[in-house]
Design a protein around this motif. Structure first.
Motif: not given
Length: 72
Positions: A22-44
Motif C-alpha cells: 500500500e505504501q509503495l502503490w502510488n510511487s513512481n520511483e523506479p526502485i519503489d516500483v521494483a520493490r512493489l513488484e517483488a513484494q507482490a510476488r512474495l505475497i502471491a
C-alpha cells in the motif's frame, strides 16, 4: 524508503507485506516500483502456498453456468 522486502512466513508478516505494498502503490520511483513488484510476488507465493486454488467440481461449474444464464 529503504530497499527491504518482507519475507513472509506467517499471517502477521503477510499483513506487514500488504501494508508495504500500500505504501509503495502510488510511487513512481523506479526502485519503489521494483520493490512493489517483488513484494507482490512474495505475497502471491505465500497465499498460493497457504490457500492453494482447487478446480471447481463439475457440479459447482454447472450450478455457476446455470446461474449465469438464469436457469437456476
Amino acid at each position: 524508503m529503504d530497499a527491504t522486502l518482507i519475507l513472509i512466513d506467517s499471517d502477521g508478516e503477510l499483513i506487514r507485506a500488504r501494508a508495504l505494498v500500500e505504501q509503495l502503490w502510488n510511487s513512481n520511483e523506479p526502485i519503489d516500483v521494483a520493490r512493489l513488484e517483488a513484494q507482490a510476488r512474495l505475497i502471491a507465493a505465500y497465499e498460493e502456498k497457504q490457500w492453494p486454488r482447487r478446480p471447481p467440481s463439475v457440479a459447482d461449474l454447472i450450478r455457476h453456468l446455470m446461474d449465469q444464464h438464469g436457469l437456476a
